[in-house]
Scaffold this motif. Structure first.
Motif, PDB file in Angstrom:
ATOM      1  N   LEU A  23      -7.036   1.723  -5.282  1.00 17.46           N
ATOM      2  CA  LEU A  23      -8.070   0.720  -4.523  1.00 17.46           C
ATOM      3  C   LEU A  23      -8.857   0.045  -5.404  1.00 17.46           C
ATOM      4  CD1 LEU A  23      -8.779   2.445  -1.131  1.00 17.46           C
ATOM      5  CD2 LEU A  23      -7.212   0.771  -1.579  1.00 17.46           C
ATOM      6  N   GLU A  24      -9.295   0.816  -6.375  1.00 14.99           N
ATOM      7  CA  GLU A  24     -10.473   0.316  -7.288  1.00 14.99           C
ATOM      8  C   GLU A  24      -9.822  -0.921  -8.277  1.00 14.99           C
ATOM      9  OE1 GLU A  24     -11.560   3.859  -9.323  1.00 14.99           O
ATOM     10  OE2 GLU A  24     -13.159   4.481  -7.894  1.00 14.99           O
ATOM     11  N   SER A  25      -8.615  -0.399  -8.694  1.00 14.42           N
ATOM     12  CA  SER A  25      -7.963  -1.465  -9.634  1.00 14.42           C
ATOM     13  C   SER A  25      -7.720  -2.660  -8.758  1.00 14.42           C
ATOM     14  CB  SER A  25      -6.567  -0.754 -10.026  1.00 14.42           C
ATOM     15  OG  SER A  25      -6.843   0.183 -10.954  1.00 14.42           O
ATOM     16  N   ILE A  26      -7.061  -2.716  -7.564  1.00 15.10           N
ATOM     17  CA  ILE A  26      -7.009  -3.799  -6.940  1.00 15.10           C
ATOM     18  C   ILE A  26      -8.353  -4.632  -6.451  1.00 15.10           C
ATOM     19  CG2 ILE A  26      -6.394  -4.845  -4.439  1.00 15.10           C
ATOM     20  CD1 ILE A  26      -4.601  -2.184  -4.759  1.00 15.10           C
ATOM     21  N   ALA A  27      -9.334  -3.755  -6.409  1.00 18.18           N
ATOM     22  CA  ALA A  27     -10.703  -4.368  -6.151  1.00 18.18           C
ATOM     23  C   ALA A  27     -10.986  -5.189  -7.256  1.00 18.18           C
ATOM     24  CB  ALA A  27     -11.736  -3.337  -5.806  1.00 18.18           C
ATOM     25  N   ASP A  28     -10.790  -4.617  -8.553  1.00 19.94           N
ATOM     26  CA  ASP A  28     -11.003  -5.323  -9.672  1.00 19.94           C
ATOM     27  C   ASP A  28     -10.431  -6.463 -10.121  1.00 19.94           C
ATOM     28  OD1 ASP A  28     -13.271  -3.497 -10.124  1.00 19.94           O
ATOM     29  OD2 ASP A  28     -12.208  -2.072 -11.369  1.00 19.94           O
ATOM     30  N   GLY A  29      -9.160  -6.809  -9.271  1.00 24.36           N
ATOM     31  CA  GLY A  29      -8.306  -7.946  -9.480  1.00 24.36           C
ATOM     32  C   GLY A  29      -7.173  -7.788 -10.255  1.00 24.36           C
ATOM     33  N   VAL A  30      -6.694  -6.371 -10.087  1.00 22.95           N
ATOM     34  CA  VAL A  30      -5.388  -6.132 -10.632  1.00 22.95           C
ATOM     35  C   VAL A  30      -4.459  -6.074  -9.476  1.00 22.95           C
ATOM     36  CG1 VAL A  30      -3.895  -4.365 -11.697  1.00 22.95           C
ATOM     37  CG2 VAL A  30      -6.247  -4.606 -12.451  1.00 22.95           C
ATOM     38  N   THR A  31      -3.784  -7.153  -9.076  1.00 20.77           N
ATOM     39  CA  THR A  31      -3.178  -7.335  -7.811  1.00 20.77           C
ATOM     40  C   THR A  31      -1.601  -7.414  -7.895  1.00 20.77           C
ATOM     41  OG1 THR A  31      -3.353  -9.751  -7.922  1.00 20.77           O
ATOM     42  CG2 THR A  31      -5.100  -8.397  -6.902  1.00 20.77           C
ATOM     43  N   GLU A  32      -1.223  -7.653  -8.854  1.00 21.54           N
ATOM     44  CA  GLU A  32       0.449  -7.523  -8.963  1.00 21.54           C
ATOM     45  C   GLU A  32       1.008  -6.160  -9.381  1.00 21.54           C
ATOM     46  OE1 GLU A  32       1.724 -10.368 -12.126  1.00 21.54           O
ATOM     47  OE2 GLU A  32       1.128 -12.224 -10.829  1.00 21.54           O
ATOM     48  N   LYS A  33       2.007  -5.764  -8.637  1.00 22.17           N
ATOM     49  CA  LYS A  33       2.437  -4.488  -8.748  1.00 22.17           C
ATOM     50  C   LYS A  33       2.749  -4.300 -10.586  1.00 22.17           C
ATOM     51  CE  LYS A  33       4.606  -3.517  -4.453  1.00 22.17           C
ATOM     52  NZ  LYS A  33       5.496  -3.175  -3.561  1.00 22.17           N
ATOM     53  N   ARG A  34       3.323  -5.127 -11.169  1.00 25.81           N
ATOM     54  CA  ARG A  34       3.350  -4.820 -12.574  1.00 25.81           C
ATOM     55  C   ARG A  34       2.250  -4.621 -13.251  1.00 25.81           C
ATOM     56  NH1 ARG A  34       6.927 -10.324 -14.062  1.00 25.81           N
ATOM     57  NH2 ARG A  34       5.241 -11.069 -12.687  1.00 25.81           N
ATOM     58  N   ALA A  35       1.193  -5.393 -13.048  1.00 27.33           N
ATOM     59  CA  ALA A  35       0.190  -5.056 -13.500  1.00 27.33           C
ATOM     60  C   ALA A  35      -0.548  -3.499 -13.319  1.00 27.33           C
ATOM     61  CB  ALA A  35      -1.004  -6.027 -13.251  1.00 27.33           C
ATOM     62  N   SER A  45       8.188   3.183  -9.320  1.00 26.71           N
ATOM     63  CA  SER A  45       8.405   3.914  -7.913  1.00 26.71           C
ATOM     64  C   SER A  45       7.151   4.492  -7.534  1.00 26.71           C
ATOM     65  CB  SER A  45       9.559   4.875  -8.523  1.00 26.71           C
ATOM     66  OG  SER A  45       9.297   6.036  -8.993  1.00 26.71           O
ATOM     67  N   THR A  46       6.464   5.283  -8.528  1.00 28.64           N
ATOM     68  CA  THR A  46       5.206   5.856  -8.042  1.00 28.64           C
ATOM     69  C   THR A  46       4.055   4.612  -7.581  1.00 28.64           C
ATOM     70  OG1 THR A  46       5.329   7.286  -9.940  1.00 28.64           O
ATOM     71  CG2 THR A  46       2.877   7.044  -8.992  1.00 28.64           C
ATOM     72  N   ALA A  50       2.357   4.433  -3.704  1.00 30.79           N
ATOM     73  CA  ALA A  50       1.046   4.481  -3.562  1.00 30.79           C
ATOM     74  C   ALA A  50       0.694   3.250  -2.740  1.00 30.79           C
ATOM     75  CB  ALA A  50       0.505   4.565  -4.828  1.00 30.79           C
ATOM     76  N   VAL A  51       1.219   2.221  -3.248  1.00 31.94           N
ATOM     77  CA  VAL A  51       0.994   0.838  -2.315  1.00 31.94           C
ATOM     78  C   VAL A  51       1.535   0.717  -0.801  1.00 31.94           C
ATOM     79  CG1 VAL A  51       1.574  -1.700  -2.100  1.00 31.94           C
ATOM     80  CG2 VAL A  51       0.924  -0.639  -4.322  1.00 31.94           C
ATOM     81  N   ARG A  52       2.617   1.459  -0.835  1.00 30.36           N
ATOM     82  CA  ARG A  52       3.224   1.608   0.724  1.00 30.36           C
ATOM     83  C   ARG A  52       2.148   2.654   1.381  1.00 30.36           C
ATOM     84  NH1 ARG A  52       7.633   3.472  -0.760  1.00 30.36           N
ATOM     85  NH2 ARG A  52       7.628   5.679  -0.597  1.00 30.36           N
ATOM     86  N   GLN A  53       1.791   3.826   0.977  1.00 24.60           N
ATOM     87  CA  GLN A  53       0.874   4.519   1.675  1.00 24.60           C
ATOM     88  C   GLN A  53      -0.491   3.805   2.014  1.00 24.60           C
ATOM     89  OE1 GLN A  53       0.831   7.740  -1.456  1.00 24.60           O
ATOM     90  NE2 GLN A  53       1.806   9.082  -0.379  1.00 24.60           N
ATOM     91  N   LEU A  54      -0.984   3.087   1.064  1.00 24.19           N
ATOM     92  CA  LEU A  54      -2.224   2.386   1.298  1.00 24.19           C
ATOM     93  C   LEU A  54      -1.914   1.363   2.461  1.00 24.19           C
ATOM     94  CD1 LEU A  54      -3.414   1.958  -2.194  1.00 24.19           C
ATOM     95  CD2 LEU A  54      -4.329   3.766  -0.562  1.00 24.19           C
ATOM     96  N   ALA A  55      -0.916   0.581   2.405  1.00 26.58           N
ATOM     97  CA  ALA A  55      -0.586  -0.286   3.205  1.00 26.58           C
ATOM     98  C   ALA A  55      -0.398   0.260   4.713  1.00 26.58           C
ATOM     99  CB  ALA A  55       0.515  -1.008   3.038  1.00 26.58           C
ATOM    100  N   ASP A  56       0.410   1.431   4.770  1.00 28.68           N
ATOM    101  CA  ASP A  56       0.524   2.142   6.086  1.00 28.68           C
ATOM    102  C   ASP A  56      -0.691   2.687   6.735  1.00 28.68           C
ATOM    103  OD1 ASP A  56       3.140   1.922   5.936  1.00 28.68           O
ATOM    104  OD2 ASP A  56       3.785   3.693   5.221  1.00 28.68           O
ATOM    105  N   ALA A  57      -1.725   3.059   5.896  1.00 27.89           N
ATOM    106  CA  ALA A  57      -3.171   3.233   6.197  1.00 27.89           C
ATOM    107  C   ALA A  57      -4.064   1.863   6.456  1.00 27.89           C
ATOM    108  CB  ALA A  57      -3.581   4.205   5.420  1.00 27.89           C
ATOM    109  N   GLY A  58      -3.461   0.795   6.409  1.00 27.22           N
ATOM    110  CA  GLY A  58      -4.205  -0.253   6.646  1.00 27.22           C
ATOM    111  C   GLY A  58      -5.184  -0.815   5.813  1.00 27.22           C
ATOM    112  N   LEU A  59      -5.077  -0.252   4.473  1.00 27.26           N
ATOM    113  CA  LEU A  59      -6.274  -0.322   3.342  1.00 27.26           C
ATOM    114  C   LEU A  59      -5.707  -1.568   2.642  1.00 27.26           C
ATOM    115  CD1 LEU A  59      -6.974   3.156   2.366  1.00 27.26           C
ATOM    116  CD2 LEU A  59      -8.008   1.763   4.270  1.00 27.26           C
ATOM    117  N   VAL A  60      -4.667  -2.170   2.393  1.00 28.07           N
ATOM    118  CA  VAL A  60      -4.178  -3.101   1.802  1.00 28.07           C
ATOM    119  C   VAL A  60      -3.139  -3.903   2.570  1.00 28.07           C
ATOM    120  CG1 VAL A  60      -4.640  -1.939  -0.754  1.00 28.07           C
ATOM    121  CG2 VAL A  60      -2.258  -1.836   0.555  1.00 28.07           C
TER     122      VAL A  60
END
Length: 258
Positions: A23-35, A45-46, A50-60
């Motif tokens: 979440l901290e990385s995304i907040a700092d502008g790292v928004t692409e999965k490759r990044a 896969s990791t 992680a992104v799937r878990q955050l999305a399922d929780a409504g955080l991303v």
């Protein structure tokens, strides 16, 4: 929206602890999965998990290979970061807090981004920290549960030089010692328009210095009314606000000399 059940909230806190760095990385502008893969030195896969878990929780939200914080995600990250910083500060201060008894009014705001100066290995270091602040401050508000002669002299000299505005509240025991051994300091405070010395019949479980420096205000909490265990230093607005309220509360019921 249906409120989260208690178990779900506990799960959310656990997820923030596990995936908060994403979440901290995304907040700092790292928004692409490759990044995100590169930023966290993780497998694709990791990152996907992680992104799937955050999305399922409504955080991303996920859109075309990019990830963005939701409003819930931003607020949850802010709350978790504050919580983590405060708990870290409390843990760092654990040893010096052993010197404080019955301090129910210590506030968690004091510990966020605080600096801890311990006396364990260098007993004089916490006192030097306080002395340095007194020497450079233009104004101080102080709660004093014990007498430190070197500090008393600094207060006296700087008030005499019209270099320091000082409002000091002491316990009855401290006042008795000042009368016996530091009468000149009492006379300096009573005779100055920029200084006040008051005493309280209440216990002061810790020392407090709220100092105005040239560029900021700083809070020092002296832990220990016998041997000093250490000092907490903080200049965040929340810590300063707490210290100002704490001093005002003690000052309101204290009796001013002179």
């Amino acid at each position: 929206m249906v409120p989260r059940a208690a178990d779900d909230t506990v799960g959310l806190v656990g997820l923030l602890a596990q995936r908060g760095d994403y979440l901290e990385s995304i907040a700092d502008g790292v928004t692409e999965k490759r990044a995100l893969v590169d930023a966290h030195d993780a497998s694709r896969s990791t990152v996907d998990r992680a992104v799937r878990q955050l999305a399922d929780a409504g955080l991303v939200d996920r859109t075309h290979g990019e990830v963005a914080l939701t409003t819930t995600g931003r607020l949850a990250l802010d709350a978790y970061t504050t919580f983590r910083n405060r708990v870290t500060g409390i843990d760092d201060a654990n040893d010096v807090l052993d010197g404080v008894d019955d301090a129910d009014d210590l506030d968690v705001r004091l510990f966020e981004n605080a600096t801890v100066v311990e006396a364990a290995h260098t007993p004089q270091k916490p006192m030097d920290e306080v002395a340095d602040v007194i020497r450079t401050a233009t104004e101080v508000r102080v709660l004093a549960p014990l007498v430190l002669p070197s500090h008393v002299e600094i207060y006296r000299d700087r008030v005499n030089e019209n270099a320091l505005a000082a409002d000091v509240v002491v316990t009855q025991a401290v006042l008795d010692e000042l009368v016996t051994n530091h009468q000149d300091t009492i006379e300096t405070f009573v005779g100055s328009d920029d200084a006040a010395l008051s005493f309280t019949n209440d216990d002061l479980p810790y020392g407090l210095v709220l100092a105005s420096l040239d560029d900021r205000d700083v809070v020092l909490v002296v832990c220990g009314t016998g041997p000093v265990a250490g000092v907490l230093r903080n200049d965040t607005p929340d810590a300063v606000a707490w210290a100002a309220d704490r001093f005002a509360s003690a000052r309101e019921t204290a009796t001013r000399l002179g």
